[in-house]
Design an enzyme around this catalytic site. Structure first.
Site, mmCIF file in Angstrom:
data_model
loop_
_atom_site.group_PDB
_atom_site.id
_atom_site.type_symbol
_atom_site.label_atom_id
_atom_site.label_comp_id
_atom_site.label_asym_id
_atom_site.label_seq_id
_atom_site.Cartn_x
_atom_site.Cartn_y
_atom_site.Cartn_z
ATOM 1 N N HIS A 76 67.935 -7.063 -19.333
ATOM 2 C CA HIS A 76 67.237 -6.897 -18.059
ATOM 3 C C HIS A 76 66.202 -8.010 -17.903
ATOM 4 O O HIS A 76 65.084 -7.920 -18.404
ATOM 5 C CB HIS A 76 66.553 -5.524 -18.005
ATOM 6 C CG HIS A 76 66.068 -5.142 -16.634
ATOM 7 N ND1 HIS A 76 66.483 -3.998 -15.996
ATOM 8 C CD2 HIS A 76 65.212 -5.738 -15.778
ATOM 9 C CE1 HIS A 76 65.900 -3.912 -14.811
ATOM 10 N NE2 HIS A 76 65.111 -4.975 -14.665
ATOM 11 N N HIS A 83 65.113 -10.996 -14.749
ATOM 12 C CA HIS A 83 65.352 -11.521 -13.409
ATOM 13 C C HIS A 83 65.179 -13.033 -13.396
ATOM 14 O O HIS A 83 64.151 -13.555 -13.829
ATOM 15 C CB HIS A 83 64.385 -10.890 -12.408
ATOM 16 C CG HIS A 83 64.629 -9.438 -12.161
ATOM 17 N ND1 HIS A 83 65.392 -8.979 -11.104
ATOM 18 C CD2 HIS A 83 64.232 -8.332 -12.845
ATOM 19 C CE1 HIS A 83 65.440 -7.660 -11.139
ATOM 20 N NE2 HIS A 83 64.747 -7.237 -12.189
ATOM 21 N N ASP A 89 64.593 -15.037 -10.929
ATOM 22 C CA ASP A 89 63.455 -15.471 -10.121
ATOM 23 C C ASP A 89 62.128 -14.963 -10.664
ATOM 24 O O ASP A 89 61.075 -15.221 -10.072
ATOM 25 C CB ASP A 89 63.629 -15.049 -8.654
ATOM 26 C CG ASP A 89 63.926 -13.566 -8.501
ATOM 27 O OD1 ASP A 89 64.253 -12.901 -9.494
ATOM 28 O OD2 ASP A 89 63.843 -13.057 -7.358
ATOM 29 N N GLY A 107 64.673 -3.558 -6.066
ATOM 30 C CA GLY A 107 63.719 -3.484 -4.971
ATOM 31 C C GLY A 107 62.959 -2.174 -5.025
ATOM 32 O O GLY A 107 63.160 -1.352 -5.918
ATOM 33 N N HIS A 128 68.630 -0.135 -10.861
ATOM 34 C CA HIS A 128 67.195 0.069 -11.047
ATOM 35 C C HIS A 128 66.887 1.509 -10.634
ATOM 36 O O HIS A 128 67.055 1.877 -9.467
ATOM 37 C CB HIS A 128 66.402 -0.877 -10.161
ATOM 38 C CG HIS A 128 66.205 -2.243 -10.737
ATOM 39 N ND1 HIS A 128 67.228 -3.160 -10.844
ATOM 40 C CD2 HIS A 128 65.087 -2.859 -11.224
ATOM 41 C CE1 HIS A 128 66.754 -4.284 -11.364
ATOM 42 N NE2 HIS A 128 65.465 -4.128 -11.619
ATOM 43 N N GLU A 173 61.897 3.820 -12.345
ATOM 44 C CA GLU A 173 60.791 2.909 -12.665
ATOM 45 C C GLU A 173 59.541 3.396 -11.936
ATOM 46 O O GLU A 173 58.634 3.948 -12.546
ATOM 47 C CB GLU A 173 61.140 1.479 -12.253
ATOM 48 C CG GLU A 173 60.029 0.472 -12.554
ATOM 49 C CD GLU A 173 60.355 -0.927 -12.067
ATOM 50 O OE1 GLU A 173 59.613 -1.848 -12.442
ATOM 51 O OE2 GLU A 173 61.324 -1.094 -11.288
ATOM 52 N N ASP A 228 62.140 -8.154 -18.289
ATOM 53 C CA ASP A 228 62.065 -7.963 -16.844
ATOM 54 C C ASP A 228 61.749 -9.285 -16.142
ATOM 55 O O ASP A 228 62.638 -9.900 -15.559
ATOM 56 C CB ASP A 228 61.034 -6.897 -16.477
ATOM 57 C CG ASP A 228 61.282 -6.310 -15.089
ATOM 58 O OD1 ASP A 228 62.343 -6.569 -14.499
ATOM 59 O OD2 ASP A 228 60.418 -5.574 -14.597
#
Length: 361
Positions: A18, A20, A22, A180, A207, A210, A299
């Site tokens: 996991h 990202h 970006d 998101g 996701h 969370e 993350d």
């Protein structure tokens, strides 16, 4: 047996599920790409100041505010050169931390502002990953990168992104994801995308659990059929911890554990977004003790100023883990990867176990 320390943890083989794309840019790369593409809204002008800004801004205690920091990184990832460079550097940075397998996710729909098509965005990112793997190999490091294509849960392109993931699954894309803000955007809104993935015998993670609680996890599993849970930290809400150290699991928690549904836990990020109050309060320790399939993840390495080694070192300091624990978490992750079984087994037997055997002694 020597206790794991950050310097020695760096030498251990690691698996990351996991992360990202970006959320892991080098600060100096953000500055250089911003200058190249004419983006003039960065909040700092030096790499050190920018790195500090991202870390401070992400320490908001709110998932929604945390997500606002991505406006700056996404803005500089709109060109073929920018996408390929960020992907290449991602692979190189992970290899430097001795990550031997990683699944990196990003949302293609967020990178269309300069006229690229969805297919072109994916092609340039995959090109960057391959270049990064090759550069790491030249430097004496072996890493394999699989790509997850993410759809934004507040948007309406999830079926299109799922089809994109299947279209590229023999070229480096290993699965699908939605991400998101969770509140108000349940995973069941995207059932057609998940049904398409299941029909294509393709993998996906969601996701869930969370910033939102058990209903998000229940929908991700019962309605959508998720292979893994992105974060899933709120599964702890279905566990009643008794005073004598025992624990009673509710039906959902029992199902997640019994079915060995992997939890993509991201300790530092979970503190930043307010999913947990502090690392000492993180349910990672409880879930690991109860033998859930817990995995360690970063993350967003830029926003959390972290790496896999730092995440592991923080867990060692907080929960007193030793090398055998870190090996178990790493094997958990490798077992849960979205590549064929024989390839997972080869990495476990030929890379992960021998690497930890040296450290365990």
């Amino acid at each position: 047996m020597n206790a794991p320390e950050l310097t020695t943890i760096r030498s251990a083989p690691k698996v990351l599920l996991h992360d990202h794309l970006d959320g892991g840019l080098r600060p100096e790369t953000v500055l250089e790409l911003a200058e190249q593409c004419g983006y003039d809204e960065l909040p700092a002008t030096t790499a050190s100041e920018l790195a500090q800004w991202f870390r401070t801004a992400a320490d908001s205690g709110s998932l929604e505010l945390y997500l606002e920091t991505f406006a700056h990184t996404v803005a500089v990832m709109q060109t073929p050169e920018g996408l390929a460079r960020v992907a290449r550097e991602c692979a190189e940075d992970l290899a430097d931390d001795n990550v031997v397998y990683a699944e990196i996710r990003f949302a293609p729909e967020q990178h269309l502002e300069q006229g690229l098509s969805l297919d072109e965005v994916v092609e340039h990112v995959l090109e960057g990953f391959r270049a990064g793997e090759s550069a790491a190999r030249v430097a004496g490091r072996e890493i394999r990168i699989g790509c997850l294509l993410t759809a934004m849960r507040h948007a309406a392109r999830s079926r299109e992104i799922a089809e994109l993931a299947v279209r590229f699954r023999d070229r480096g894309v290993v699965g699908f994801d939605i991400a998101g803000a969770e509140a108000g955007n349940p995973p069941s809104r995207h059932l057609d995308a998940f049904e398409y993935m299941r029909d294509a015998n393709a993998h996906f993670t969601i996701h869930a659990g969370e910033a939102f609680g058990l209903p998000s996890i229940h929908e991700a599993i019962a309605f959508c059929g998720a292979d893994r849970l992105g974060h899933g930290v709120r599964i702890v809400d279905d566990i009643d911890v008794a005073g004598q150290g025992g624990a009673e699991l509710g039906r959902l928690a029992n199902y997640v554990r019994d079915m060995r549904i992997p939890l993509e836990l991201c300790p530092s990020s979970n503190v930043q977004t307010g999913a947990v109050a502090a690392l000492s309060d993180h349910p990672f320790g409880l879930l690991a003790d109860l033998r859930f399939r817990v995995t360690v993840n970063t993350d967003n390495r830029l926003m959390s100023d972290t790496s896999m080694s730092r995440e592991m070192a923080a867990l060692v300091e907080t929960f007193g883990y030793g090398w055998t624990d870190l090996e178990r978490f790493t094997i958990n992750a490798m077992k849960s990867a979205f590549i064929p079984f024989d390839e997972r087994l080869a990495l476990i037997d030929d890379v992960i176990k021998p690497g930890y055997a040296v450290l365990i002694g």
